[in-house]
Design an enzyme around this catalytic site. Structure first.
Site, PDB file in Angstrom:
ATOM      1  N   GLY A  25       6.007  -9.883  -7.250  1.00 38.37           N
ATOM      2  CA  GLY A  25       5.985  -9.312  -5.900  1.00 38.37           C
ATOM      3  C   GLY A  25       6.905  -8.104  -5.765  1.00 38.37           C
ATOM      4  O   GLY A  25       6.496  -7.048  -5.258  1.00 38.37           O
ATOM      5  N   ILE A  46       4.796 -11.708 -18.159  1.00 38.90           N
ATOM      6  CA  ILE A  46       3.745 -12.522 -18.769  1.00 38.90           C
ATOM      7  C   ILE A  46       2.474 -12.428 -17.931  1.00 38.90           C
ATOM      8  O   ILE A  46       1.420 -12.875 -18.356  1.00 38.90           O
ATOM      9  CB  ILE A  46       4.158 -14.005 -18.931  1.00 38.90           C
ATOM     10  N   GLY A  84      11.173 -14.067 -14.316  1.00 38.18           N
ATOM     11  CA  GLY A  84      11.589 -15.467 -14.336  1.00 38.18           C
ATOM     12  C   GLY A  84      11.005 -16.239 -13.180  1.00 38.18           C
ATOM     13  O   GLY A  84      10.182 -15.732 -12.418  1.00 38.18           O
ATOM     14  N   SER A 122      20.101 -14.383  -6.625  1.00 38.18           N
ATOM     15  CA  SER A 122      19.465 -14.817  -5.376  1.00 38.18           C
ATOM     16  C   SER A 122      20.498 -15.354  -4.400  1.00 38.18           C
ATOM     17  O   SER A 122      21.546 -15.888  -4.809  1.00 38.18           O
ATOM     18  CB  SER A 122      18.440 -15.913  -5.681  1.00 38.18           C
ATOM     19  N   ASN A 123      20.168 -15.250  -3.128  1.00 32.95           N
ATOM     20  CA  ASN A 123      21.007 -15.870  -2.085  1.00 32.95           C
ATOM     21  C   ASN A 123      21.087 -17.377  -2.274  1.00 32.95           C
ATOM     22  O   ASN A 123      21.988 -18.011  -1.702  1.00 32.95           O
ATOM     23  CB  ASN A 123      20.468 -15.505  -0.697  1.00 32.95           C
ATOM     24  N   TYR A 147      16.938 -23.899  -9.020  1.00 35.93           N
ATOM     25  CA  TYR A 147      16.713 -22.442  -9.075  1.00 35.93           C
ATOM     26  C   TYR A 147      18.032 -21.704  -8.808  1.00 35.93           C
ATOM     27  O   TYR A 147      18.413 -20.799  -9.573  1.00 35.93           O
ATOM     28  CB  TYR A 147      15.639 -22.091  -8.048  1.00 35.93           C
ATOM     29  N   SER A 176      15.812 -11.768   1.362  1.00 40.72           N
ATOM     30  CA  SER A 176      14.355 -11.953   1.466  1.00 40.72           C
ATOM     31  C   SER A 176      13.683 -10.588   1.501  1.00 40.72           C
ATOM     32  O   SER A 176      13.853  -9.850   2.471  1.00 40.72           O
ATOM     33  CB  SER A 176      13.993 -12.700   2.759  1.00 40.72           C
TER      34      SER A 176
HETATM   35  P1  NAI Z   1       7.799 -13.206  -8.610  1.00 41.41           P
HETATM   36  O1  NAI Z   1       7.698 -14.649  -8.923  1.00 41.41           O
HETATM   37  O2  NAI Z   1       6.715 -12.585  -7.791  1.00 41.41           O
HETATM   38  O3  NAI Z   1       7.935 -12.374  -9.955  1.00 41.41           O
HETATM   39  C1  NAI Z   1       8.603 -12.872 -11.094  1.00 41.41           C
HETATM   40  C2  NAI Z   1       7.840 -12.409 -12.307  1.00 41.41           C
HETATM   41  O4  NAI Z   1       8.452 -12.994 -13.451  1.00 41.41           O
HETATM   42  C3  NAI Z   1       6.365 -12.842 -12.309  1.00 41.41           C
HETATM   43  O5  NAI Z   1       5.513 -11.722 -12.400  1.00 41.41           O
HETATM   44  C4  NAI Z   1       6.240 -13.760 -13.498  1.00 41.41           C
HETATM   45  O6  NAI Z   1       5.015 -13.624 -14.201  1.00 41.41           O
HETATM   46  C5  NAI Z   1       7.424 -13.352 -14.351  1.00 41.41           C
HETATM   47  N1  NAI Z   1       7.858 -14.464 -15.186  1.00 41.41           N
HETATM   48  C6  NAI Z   1       7.970 -15.775 -14.842  1.00 41.41           C
HETATM   49  N2  NAI Z   1       8.320 -16.526 -15.884  1.00 41.41           N
HETATM   50  C7  NAI Z   1       8.442 -15.671 -16.940  1.00 41.41           C
HETATM   51  C8  NAI Z   1       8.764 -15.857 -18.305  1.00 41.41           C
HETATM   52  N3  NAI Z   1       9.035 -17.076 -18.779  1.00 41.41           N
HETATM   53  N4  NAI Z   1       8.785 -14.761 -19.103  1.00 41.41           N
HETATM   54  C9  NAI Z   1       8.504 -13.542 -18.617  1.00 41.41           C
HETATM   55  N5  NAI Z   1       8.185 -13.295 -17.335  1.00 41.41           N
HETATM   56  C10 NAI Z   1       8.149 -14.361 -16.500  1.00 41.41           C
HETATM   57  O7  NAI Z   1       9.212 -12.991  -7.924  1.00 41.41           O
HETATM   58  P2  NAI Z   1       9.707 -11.784  -7.012  1.00 41.41           P
HETATM   59  O8  NAI Z   1       9.624 -12.201  -5.605  1.00 41.41           O
HETATM   60  O9  NAI Z   1       9.067 -10.536  -7.443  1.00 41.41           O
HETATM   61  O10 NAI Z   1      11.256 -11.752  -7.408  1.00 41.41           O
HETATM   62  C11 NAI Z   1      11.720 -10.994  -8.495  1.00 41.41           C
HETATM   63  C12 NAI Z   1      13.104 -11.478  -8.854  1.00 41.41           C
HETATM   64  O11 NAI Z   1      13.963 -11.372  -7.727  1.00 41.41           O
HETATM   65  C13 NAI Z   1      13.137 -12.939  -9.304  1.00 41.41           C
HETATM   66  O12 NAI Z   1      14.063 -13.059 -10.363  1.00 41.41           O
HETATM   67  C14 NAI Z   1      13.637 -13.677  -8.078  1.00 41.41           C
HETATM   68  O13 NAI Z   1      14.335 -14.839  -8.438  1.00 41.41           O
HETATM   69  C15 NAI Z   1      14.545 -12.636  -7.446  1.00 41.41           C
HETATM   70  N6  NAI Z   1      14.640 -12.801  -5.991  1.00 41.41           N
HETATM   71  C16 NAI Z   1      13.568 -12.470  -5.191  1.00 41.41           C
HETATM   72  C17 NAI Z   1      13.671 -12.577  -3.824  1.00 41.41           C
HETATM   73  C18 NAI Z   1      12.557 -12.160  -2.916  1.00 41.41           C
HETATM   74  O14 NAI Z   1      12.771 -12.125  -1.680  1.00 41.41           O
HETATM   75  N7  NAI Z   1      11.376 -11.841  -3.423  1.00 41.41           N
HETATM   76  C19 NAI Z   1      14.899 -13.112  -3.190  1.00 41.41           C
HETATM   77  C20 NAI Z   1      15.932 -13.466  -4.142  1.00 41.41           C
HETATM   78  C21 NAI Z   1      15.801 -13.294  -5.479  1.00 41.41           C
HETATM   79  C1  15L Z   2      14.378 -16.233  -3.219  1.00 41.86           C
HETATM   80  O1  15L Z   2      15.239 -16.351  -4.092  1.00 41.86           O
HETATM   81  C2  15L Z   2      12.934 -16.234  -3.569  1.00 41.86           C
HETATM   82  O2  15L Z   2      12.696 -15.587  -4.791  1.00 41.86           O
HETATM   83  C3  15L Z   2      12.055 -15.582  -2.490  1.00 41.86           C
HETATM   84  O3  15L Z   2      10.710 -15.977  -2.735  1.00 41.86           O
HETATM   85  C4  15L Z   2      12.475 -16.004  -1.090  1.00 41.86           C
HETATM   86  O4  15L Z   2      12.223 -17.348  -0.886  1.00 41.86           O
HETATM   87  C5  15L Z   2      13.955 -15.700  -0.892  1.00 41.86           C
HETATM   88  O5  15L Z   2      14.755 -16.256  -1.919  1.00 41.86           O
HETATM   89  C6  15L Z   2      14.508 -16.203   0.448  1.00 41.86           C
HETATM   90  O6  15L Z   2      15.522 -16.881   0.460  1.00 41.86           O
HETATM   91  O7  15L Z   2      13.904 -15.868   1.479  1.00 41.86           O
END
Ligand code: NAI
Ligand code: 15L
Length: 281
Positions: A25, A46, A84, A122-123, A147, A176
């Site tokens: 995302g 992946i 991840g 992450s928060n 997590y 977020s």
């Molecule tokens: P997401 O889940 O959409 O993207 C994570 C990506 O990591 C996915 O495309 C997935 O295919 C890849 N992935 C998962 N397992 C894997 C593996 N074993 N090897 C290689 N790639 C792998 O998450 P998003 O929302 O894009 O978040 C990105 C990062 O930011 C994450 O690390 C998440 O924990 C962190 N984060 C996101 C927040 C949000 O509001 N979207 C809030 C706090 C932290």
């Molecule tokens: C996160 O760490 C998650 O990746 C995201 O999907 C949201 O849930 C965000 O925290 C949140 O706290 O809103």
């Protein structure tokens, strides 16, 4: 613990930047934005990465695959690590991607001479603090699930690699990230996509990052997090959740039950998720 000392030189311009989690995302938003700031952008996941745009290199990679991660970091100046598991989950996938995978990333950075990593924490590292508290980067972690524990591991591991090997990391405790705030909690946790870009670029460009923890939020009026220990990053958010307040308050009851776990704690619904049991071996 934020610290900065001048042992390693600044990373000012980038020949090759690596973006992991590029199919996710946030990654899909950051990918075209980061491309403008480097000669080559290596994108990895992946999940499906689509076609390579000019200046891009597509390198699919599973973080659990140590040799593949080693190759992934070859010739890279800096990494934005988003890849991840991004929500509460079973232990095994969290272990594989967020603990083993992050270890592989830092080992590869050490071997390949990569000196700057922006780590998507992450928060949820501090999700069990109450919404009535304001915390800073020195507050002890209080993860709200496995997590959050895995992200705390990434923060601690990156601290070791700074102290021992001089690899600089900015840990982004992201709130977020959505196009607009969607609920009351996000009035405090919202980070706009434009501000996320500002935060990532500031983290890549700050001359001396050392090991830093910065809460990823926009310039929201309601604040749970104090970024005083990350002032050296130079992040200046320009968006705010406030214009959405009236709309959100109209959609949700004005007085919430402050004793309810998901209302009381900063991690919101994450404090009540799971446990997601792994099937017995
Ligand atoms: P997401 O889940 O959409 O993207 C994570 C990506 O990591 C996915 O495309 C997935 O295919 C890849 N992935 C998962 N397992 C894997 C593996 N074993 N090897 C290689 N790639 C792998 O998450 P998003 O929302 O894009 O978040 C990105 C990062 O930011 C994450 O690390 C998440 O924990 C962190 N984060 C996101 C927040 C949000 O509001 N979207 C809030 C706090 C932290
Ligand atoms: C996160 O760490 C998650 O990746 C995201 O999907 C949201 O849930 C965000 O925290 C949140 O706290 O809103």
């Amino acid at each position: 613990m934020n610290s900065a000392d001048p042992r390693t030189p600044a990373v000012q311009g980038f020949q090759r930047l690596l973006l992991t989690g590029a199919a996710g995302g946030i990654g899909r938003h950051l990918r075209p934005r980061l491309r403008a700031h480097c000669a080559a952008l290596r994108v990895s996941d992946i999940g499906p990465l689509g076609e390579a745009a000019p200046g891009e290199e597509l390198v699919p990679c599973r973080l659990e695959d140590r040799a593949a991660v080693e190759a992934l970091l070859q010739g890279v100046d800096a990494v934005v690590h988003l890849g991840g598991i991004s929500v509460e989950d079973r232990w095994q996938p969290i272990l594989d991607a967020n603990i083993v995978g992050v270890y592989h990333l830092y080992e590869a950075a050490r071997h390949q001479g990569v000196k700057r990593i922006v780590f998507a924490s992450s928060n949820h590292v501090t999700g069990f603090y109450r919404q009535s508290e304001t915390i800073d980067a020195l507050a002890p972690p209080r993860p709200d699930g496995l997590y959050g524990v895995s992200k705390a591991f990434g923060e601690t591991l990156s601290r070791l690699y700074w102290d021992r090997y001089g690899i600089q990391t900015v840990c982004l405790r992201i709130g977020s990230v959505t196009p607009a705030p969607e609920n009351r909690r996000m009035l405090a946790t919202w980070l706009s996509i434009d501000d996320l870009e500002r935060l990532v670029l500031a983290s890549l460009r700050t001359p001396v990052a050392g090991h830093s923890i910065v809460f990823g939020m926009s310039d929201n009026h309601q604040v749970w997090w104090d970024n005083r220990h990350a002032a050296h990053i130079g992040y200046r958010p320009q968006d705010s959740s406030e214009p959405w307040r009236a709309q959100i308050e109209a959609a949700e009851p004005p007085w919430l039950d402050a004793r309810a776990a998901i209302v009381a704690h900063q991690g919101g619904r994450f404090v009540a998720l799971g446990p997601y049991d792994d099937p017995p071996a």
